[in-house]
Design a protein around this motif. Structure first.
Motif, PDB file in Angstrom:
ATOM      1  N   LEU A   3     -43.390  66.037 -11.606  1.00 46.75           N
ATOM      2  CA  LEU A   3     -42.216  65.185 -11.422  1.00 46.75           C
ATOM      3  C   LEU A   3     -40.917  65.964 -11.611  1.00 46.75           C
ATOM      4  O   LEU A   3     -39.934  65.742 -10.899  1.00 46.75           O
ATOM      5  N   MET A   4     -40.909  66.885 -12.580  1.00 41.59           N
ATOM      6  CA  MET A   4     -39.715  67.696 -12.809  1.00 41.59           C
ATOM      7  C   MET A   4     -39.415  68.557 -11.578  1.00 41.59           C
ATOM      8  O   MET A   4     -38.267  68.638 -11.124  1.00 41.59           O
ATOM      9  N   MET A   5     -40.430  69.199 -11.015  1.00 39.81           N
ATOM     10  CA  MET A   5     -40.227  70.045  -9.843  1.00 39.81           C
ATOM     11  C   MET A   5     -39.852  69.213  -8.621  1.00 39.81           C
ATOM     12  O   MET A   5     -39.059  69.642  -7.778  1.00 39.81           O
TER      13      MET A   5
ATOM     14  N   MET B 242     -35.358  67.674  -4.988  1.00 38.77           N
ATOM     15  CA  MET B 242     -34.463  66.667  -4.396  1.00 38.77           C
ATOM     16  C   MET B 242     -32.994  66.983  -4.652  1.00 38.77           C
ATOM     17  O   MET B 242     -32.121  66.525  -3.916  1.00 38.77           O
ATOM     18  N   GLU B 243     -32.707  67.739  -5.714  1.00 36.66           N
ATOM     19  CA  GLU B 243     -31.321  68.130  -5.978  1.00 36.66           C
ATOM     20  C   GLU B 243     -30.807  69.136  -4.955  1.00 36.66           C
ATOM     21  O   GLU B 243     -29.600  69.283  -4.767  1.00 36.66           O
TER      22      GLU B 243
ATOM     23  N   GLY C 167     -40.049  67.738  -2.788  1.00 39.16           N
ATOM     24  CA  GLY C 167     -38.729  67.274  -3.218  1.00 39.16           C
ATOM     25  C   GLY C 167     -37.637  67.684  -2.237  1.00 39.16           C
ATOM     26  O   GLY C 167     -36.750  66.896  -1.905  1.00 39.16           O
ATOM     27  N   VAL C 168     -37.703  68.931  -1.742  1.00 38.78           N
ATOM     28  CA  VAL C 168     -36.736  69.405  -0.743  1.00 38.78           C
ATOM     29  C   VAL C 168     -36.838  68.565   0.527  1.00 38.78           C
ATOM     30  O   VAL C 168     -35.826  68.179   1.124  1.00 38.78           O
ATOM     31  N   ILE C 169     -38.072  68.250   0.944  1.00 35.06           N
ATOM     32  CA  ILE C 169     -38.275  67.460   2.166  1.00 35.06           C
ATOM     33  C   ILE C 169     -37.732  66.045   1.979  1.00 35.06           C
ATOM     34  O   ILE C 169     -36.999  65.524   2.834  1.00 35.06           O
TER      35      ILE C 169
ATOM     36  N   LYS D 140     -31.519  59.232  -2.930  1.00 36.97           N
ATOM     37  CA  LYS D 140     -30.851  58.888  -4.190  1.00 36.97           C
ATOM     38  C   LYS D 140     -31.579  57.741  -4.900  1.00 36.97           C
ATOM     39  O   LYS D 140     -31.740  57.749  -6.126  1.00 36.97           O
ATOM     40  N   ARG D 141     -32.023  56.756  -4.116  1.00 34.93           N
ATOM     41  CA  ARG D 141     -32.752  55.630  -4.704  1.00 34.93           C
ATOM     42  C   ARG D 141     -34.088  56.108  -5.280  1.00 34.93           C
ATOM     43  O   ARG D 141     -34.484  55.715  -6.387  1.00 34.93           O
ATOM     44  N   ILE D 142     -34.775  56.974  -4.532  1.00 36.05           N
ATOM     45  CA  ILE D 142     -36.060  57.500  -5.004  1.00 36.05           C
ATOM     46  C   ILE D 142     -35.860  58.288  -6.300  1.00 36.05           C
ATOM     47  O   ILE D 142     -36.605  58.115  -7.275  1.00 36.05           O
ATOM     48  N   GLU D 143     -34.837  59.132  -6.315  1.00 38.02           N
ATOM     49  CA  GLU D 143     -34.553  59.942  -7.505  1.00 38.02           C
ATOM     50  C   GLU D 143     -34.216  59.055  -8.697  1.00 38.02           C
ATOM     51  O   GLU D 143     -34.663  59.310  -9.826  1.00 38.02           O
TER      52      GLU D 143
END
Length: 567
Positions: free
Chosen positions: A58-60, A65-66, A241-243, A251-254
């Motif tokens: 989850l951290m990765m 996503m960032e 996360g990049v994808i 943003k909602r997912i994050e």
């Protein structure tokens, strides 16, 4: 779970009150549970290990996503330049430092990978409390830490198969690199084509709950595939996360994943503490301080150089270099992977974790005193050295002002050639690391399949000759790029003198023009010989000279053959 959460939460509160990162509290809670709580057992360790894996994934995923690719294209040029300069310096310095500490080649590579990044969380917390650096510069620093994470993912992609036991012969190395490249290209290429559109479709027609569950399913799915092909689960999670960051709903997912990530990430840091004994920290305090000193000098120096090359003011460069001296989350991830796979022992693992904790604790203290430190350097540094730095800074500023006189087309070519030069230099480093790893086994293999009269020294020299020839095309491109950049520099000097903004420097001008008249093959052979000479191997100086002579003979034959074919 009650003990984990209560002790972890209590330690996090204590360290937050001390203005330290919560991660330190979580690691301390793991040490407490492992060494001072009678309820700790094999089952506890297994449960924590499983929860820690969830936290790592989850951290990765959230780190990936960032990394918004659109934002990267818009404002990431300078940050990427800083990372492209300082990460190779960190890897090279870490490899040399590890070798001096008595580590073997693979352990030294792992050590360079461990110290190559900074902690996004710690840097963000520390920078939020300061006022001397502008908001734009703070954003750039945080962006640098995110791109460092990307670089460390790439490094992990290369070394994780080695850590899991892939044979370190030349076939295994080549197959490993091909597998990693194919996996990453297919994952990102196919993922970016379909997954963001799929998630946007789901968000428009179904509930937020369905969007969250599908996103997590994709994250764990790619993490599983990366483990299946022999890589770390962290790599697959990061790539997903990049994808997902390209989806309109990222943003909602994050936001929805954040609470889960916080809980399970705590478990990851607790699992690190479970592997540490306080006696290991105390017994290795000297090694901890040495590792921290290596990290401090390399990180501060490499960032300072990168900012200086980027034409930033010297004091700002110093502030920013100090602001990044905190080992990143990947220091824990990579060191734990290496320890679990018996690449490093318990003492060195404890020393790495101890050095990372020291860096996290020391950063806020250094950051509060950074102005006083800068003033002290300025006051107490001998005046000749200060004058030398000022002269170098002035030369750099003049160089950039002269480059501004070039045409847009020339500047575009200049940037592309500079990027190409960087890529070739990185390739040289990668090739040498690969040859350091495979040379003993490859030489033994050749020796075992040749007559007994041929010694191991001869077969090792043969591998060195192969290394020499592999570097030739890359160094040829390197020299061509360097000559082009030199030509642009001389042309800019000429235009600056004609415009009255520059002063003639006949000695330097004659020297640079003389360099441009020298045949490129001289520099190619000189660079090749120098690189091989300083690469660790068992060949003496005479052997290196003979290898260079043999390489020159092969090059001459190939050039004559090409000339005859053209004729």
């Amino acid at each position: 779970m009650a003990m984990l959460l209560l002790i972890g939460g209590a330690c996090a509160v204590v360290f937050k009150r001390l203005k330290m990162p919560a991660a330190i509290g979580y690691i301390v809670s793991g040490i407490i549970l492992s060494n001072y709580w009678s309820g700790e057992s094999a089952d506890t360790e297994m449960i924590v290990g499983f929860l820690a894996d969830l936290g790592l994934v989850l951290m990765m995923f959230c780190i990936g996503m960032e990394l918004n690719l659109k934002k990267l294209r818009k404002m990431g040029t300078f940050a990427m330049m800083v990372v492209m300069i300082q990460v190779p310096i960190m890897l090279t310095g870490g490899f040399i430092g590890g070798s001096l500490l008595g580590l073997d080649a693979l352990q030294s590579i792992i050590f360079g990978a461990i110290i190559s990044g900074s902690s996004t969380a710690v840097v963000t917390i520390v920078l939020a409390e300061q006022e001397r650096i502008s908001h734009a510069d703070v954003e750039t620093l945080i962006f640098i830490t995110v791109i460092e994470d990307v670089a460390q993912v790439l490094i992990m992609s290369a070394v994780s198969p080695l850590m899991t036991g892939t044979d370190m012969d030349i076939t295994g190395i080549i197959w490993m690199l091909i597998t990693v490249i194919i996996f990453m290209v297919m994952a990102i290429g196919l993922g970016l084509m379909f997954i963001p559109r799929f998630l946007d479709y789901i968000s428009d027609r179904f509930s937020t709950e369905a969007l969250l569950i599908l996103s997590l399913g994709l994250c764990f799915g790619l993490a599983y595939i990366s483990v299946y092909i022999g890589m770390s689960m962290a790599i697959g999670a990061f790539l997903m996360g990049v994808i997902v960051s390209q989806s309109k709903q990222h943003k909602r997912i994050e936001h929805d994943i954040e609470p889960m990530k916080d809980v399970f990430m705590m478990m990851f840091f607790v699992s690190i503490g479970l592997l540490i004994k306080p006696s290991d920290i105390i017994n290795n305090i000297g090694l901890i301080l040495i590792i921290y000193a290596i990290y401090f000098v390399l990180k501060g120096g490499s960032v300072l150089i990168a900012y200086f090359v980027g034409n930033k003011p010297l004091r700002l460069s110093f502030y920013c270099s100090i602001s990044l001296i905190a080992m990143g989350e990947f220091a824990f991830i990579i060191s734990k992977e290496a320890f679990v796979h018996n690449i490093i022992d318990a003492n060195f693992y404890a020393a790495v974790i101890g050095a990372a904790l020291v860096s996290m604790i020391a950063l806020p203290l250094f950051n509060r005193k950074v102005e006083a430190i800068a003033d002290a350097f300025q006051v107490h540094t001998p005046q000749p050295i200060v004058n030398g730095f000022m002269k170098i800074a002035q030369t750099r500023s003049n160089f950039y002002s002269k480059l501004a006189l070039a045409t847009k087309e020339t500047m575009a070519n200049f940037r592309s050639r500079l990027a190409s030069l960087y890529v070739t230099l990185v390739l040289v480093v990668i090739i040498q690391i690969v040859f350091v790893l495979i040379t003993p086994g490859f030489a033994d293999f050749i020796n075992a399949h040749t007559p007994e009269s041929i010694s191991l020294y001869v077969t090792t020299s043969l591998v060195l000759l192969i290394n020499f020839m592999v570097l030739v095309p890359i160094l040829r491109l390197t020299v061509l790029n360097m000559m082009y950049l030199l030509r642009v520099f001389l042309d800019s000097e000429r235009k600056a003198i004609a415009a009255g903004t520059g002063k003639p420097r006949p000695t330097l001008d004659r020297f640079l023009r003389f360099i441009m008249t020298v045949n490129n093959w001289f520099f190619i052979v000189l660079f090749d010989f120098t690189i091989l000479f300083f690469t660790p191997n068992k060949i003496d100086i005479l052997g290196h000279i003979l290898v260079a002579v043999a390489g020159i003979a092969i090059i001459a034959f190939m050039e004559i053959w090409a000339y005859l074919r053209r004729s």
